[in-house]
Design an enzyme around this catalytic site. Structure first.
Site, PDB file in Angstrom:
ATOM      1  N   GLY A  46     -23.015  13.668 -24.880  1.00  0.00           N
ATOM      2  CA  GLY A  46     -24.080  12.921 -25.527  1.00  0.00           C
ATOM      3  C   GLY A  46     -24.901  13.827 -26.427  1.00  0.00           C
ATOM      4  O   GLY A  46     -24.980  15.037 -26.189  1.00  0.00           O
ATOM      5  N   GLN A  51     -32.070  16.483 -31.114  1.00  0.00           N
ATOM      6  CA  GLN A  51     -31.425  17.784 -30.908  1.00  0.00           C
ATOM      7  C   GLN A  51     -30.897  18.406 -32.198  1.00  0.00           C
ATOM      8  O   GLN A  51     -30.601  19.596 -32.237  1.00  0.00           O
ATOM      9  CB  GLN A  51     -30.269  17.643 -29.913  1.00  0.00           C
ATOM     10  CG  GLN A  51     -30.733  17.305 -28.509  1.00  0.00           C
ATOM     11  CD  GLN A  51     -29.540  17.082 -27.594  1.00  0.00           C
ATOM     12  OE1 GLN A  51     -29.024  15.991 -27.510  1.00  0.00           O
ATOM     13  NE2 GLN A  51     -29.096  18.145 -26.926  1.00  0.00           N
ATOM     14  N   CYS A  92     -26.987  20.345 -20.838  1.00  0.00           N
ATOM     15  CA  CYS A  92     -27.479  19.852 -22.137  1.00  0.00           C
ATOM     16  C   CYS A  92     -27.046  20.828 -23.224  1.00  0.00           C
ATOM     17  O   CYS A  92     -27.131  22.041 -23.024  1.00  0.00           O
ATOM     18  CB  CYS A  92     -29.005  19.760 -22.069  1.00  0.00           C
ATOM     19  SG  CYS A  92     -29.759  19.215 -23.613  1.00  0.00           S
ATOM     20  N   LEU A  93     -26.593  20.297 -24.352  1.00  0.00           N
ATOM     21  CA  LEU A  93     -26.169  21.166 -25.459  1.00  0.00           C
ATOM     22  C   LEU A  93     -27.336  22.009 -25.983  1.00  0.00           C
ATOM     23  O   LEU A  93     -27.114  23.057 -26.573  1.00  0.00           O
ATOM     24  CB  LEU A  93     -25.567  20.330 -26.593  1.00  0.00           C
ATOM     25  CG  LEU A  93     -24.249  19.614 -26.255  1.00  0.00           C
ATOM     26  CD1 LEU A  93     -23.799  18.749 -27.420  1.00  0.00           C
ATOM     27  CD2 LEU A  93     -23.160  20.614 -25.868  1.00  0.00           C
ATOM     28  N   HIS A 134     -30.709  10.573 -19.934  1.00  0.00           N
ATOM     29  CA  HIS A 134     -30.888  11.942 -20.441  1.00  0.00           C
ATOM     30  C   HIS A 134     -31.160  11.924 -21.957  1.00  0.00           C
ATOM     31  O   HIS A 134     -32.093  12.570 -22.439  1.00  0.00           O
ATOM     32  CB  HIS A 134     -29.624  12.744 -20.103  1.00  0.00           C
ATOM     33  CG  HIS A 134     -29.620  14.152 -20.617  1.00  0.00           C
ATOM     34  ND1 HIS A 134     -29.588  15.250 -19.790  1.00  0.00           N
ATOM     35  CD2 HIS A 134     -29.599  14.641 -21.882  1.00  0.00           C
ATOM     36  CE1 HIS A 134     -29.573  16.356 -20.527  1.00  0.00           C
ATOM     37  NE2 HIS A 134     -29.574  16.019 -21.808  1.00  0.00           N
ATOM     38  N   GLU A 135     -30.347  11.152 -22.688  1.00  0.00           N
ATOM     39  CA  GLU A 135     -30.481  11.118 -24.158  1.00  0.00           C
ATOM     40  C   GLU A 135     -31.768  10.409 -24.594  1.00  0.00           C
ATOM     41  O   GLU A 135     -32.406  10.822 -25.557  1.00  0.00           O
ATOM     42  CB  GLU A 135     -29.267  10.448 -24.810  1.00  0.00           C
ATOM     43  CG  GLU A 135     -27.917  11.107 -24.524  1.00  0.00           C
ATOM     44  CD  GLU A 135     -27.895  12.604 -24.752  1.00  0.00           C
ATOM     45  OE1 GLU A 135     -28.641  13.103 -25.614  1.00  0.00           O
ATOM     46  OE2 GLU A 135     -27.136  13.290 -24.060  1.00  0.00           O
ATOM     47  N   HIS A 138     -34.604  12.721 -24.542  1.00  0.00           N
ATOM     48  CA  HIS A 138     -34.678  13.561 -25.755  1.00  0.00           C
ATOM     49  C   HIS A 138     -35.484  12.870 -26.849  1.00  0.00           C
ATOM     50  O   HIS A 138     -36.277  13.499 -27.533  1.00  0.00           O
ATOM     51  CB  HIS A 138     -33.271  13.849 -26.305  1.00  0.00           C
ATOM     52  CG  HIS A 138     -32.572  14.997 -25.645  1.00  0.00           C
ATOM     53  ND1 HIS A 138     -33.105  16.274 -25.595  1.00  0.00           N
ATOM     54  CD2 HIS A 138     -31.363  15.083 -25.044  1.00  0.00           C
ATOM     55  CE1 HIS A 138     -32.246  17.084 -24.968  1.00  0.00           C
ATOM     56  NE2 HIS A 138     -31.183  16.381 -24.622  1.00  0.00           N
TER      57      HIS A 138
HETATM   58 NI    NI Z   1     -29.444  17.000 -23.646  1.00  0.00          NI
END
Ligand code: NI
Length: 168
Positions: A46, A51, A92-93, A134-135, A138
């Site tokens: 995701g 991000q 997480c990226l 989670h997304e 963000h």
């Molecule tokens: Ni993330």
């Protein structure tokens, strides 16, 4: 399509609250295509626009085993959350190399537009439910490490800042 740079925690831009998309035009189509390319390239499941330093309510995901079921959520809203919650490991990226347990609702309902502006309602459980929560965090300027203890968060911050200095 182009690969975008992913912001790394604790970059303060990650705390920006995203604005709703007013019009799904060519710029949004390009953003979605670039975000999908960036997510697949980084082996993520995701990615939120936040991000990649674009502060609009756009999320891309793919939780399928074969990485061939892209999902696009524009202006997503969680309309229902199950009272049952469970704790699962998240990464997480924007927080590379860090994984830790976060408690989330096990099932949710979310409404969103797709890349064509069509309204959709999604019932999600398991990994998809976790990923969506989670997304959407963000988009509200929240990174999953905010759920961890201040001590753990401090350690993660130190580690990532050191990695940045070392040029990793
Ligand atoms: Ni993330």
């Amino acid at each position: 399509m182009a690969k975008l740079d992913i912001l790394r925690y604790p970059d303060p831009q990650l705390q920006t609250v995203a604005k709703p998309v007013q019009k799904i035009d060519e710029s949004i189509h390009t953003l979605v295509a670039d975000m999908l390319e960036t997510m697949y390239d980084a082996n993520g499941i995701g990615l939120a626009a936040t991000q990649v330093n674009v502060h609009q309510r756009v999320v891309v995901m793919d939780v399928s085993e074969n990485r061939n079921e892209p999902m696009v959520l524009i202006n997503p809203t969680i309309t229902w959350m199950s009272p049952e919650r469970s704790k699962g490991e998240e990464g997480c990226l924007s927080v590379p190399g860090i994984y830790d347990g976060v408690e989330r609702a096990t099932s949710i309902t979310v409404t969103a537009q797709d890349a064509d502006g069509k309204h959709q309602e999604i019932q999600a459980q398991g990994l998809l439910a976790v990923c969506i929560q989670h997304e959407l965090d963000h988009l509200m300027g929240k990174v999953f490490v905010e759920y961890l203890s201040p001590l753990k968060r401090g350690r993660i911050k130190t580690k990532l800042l050191k990695a940045l200095r070392d040029g990793e």
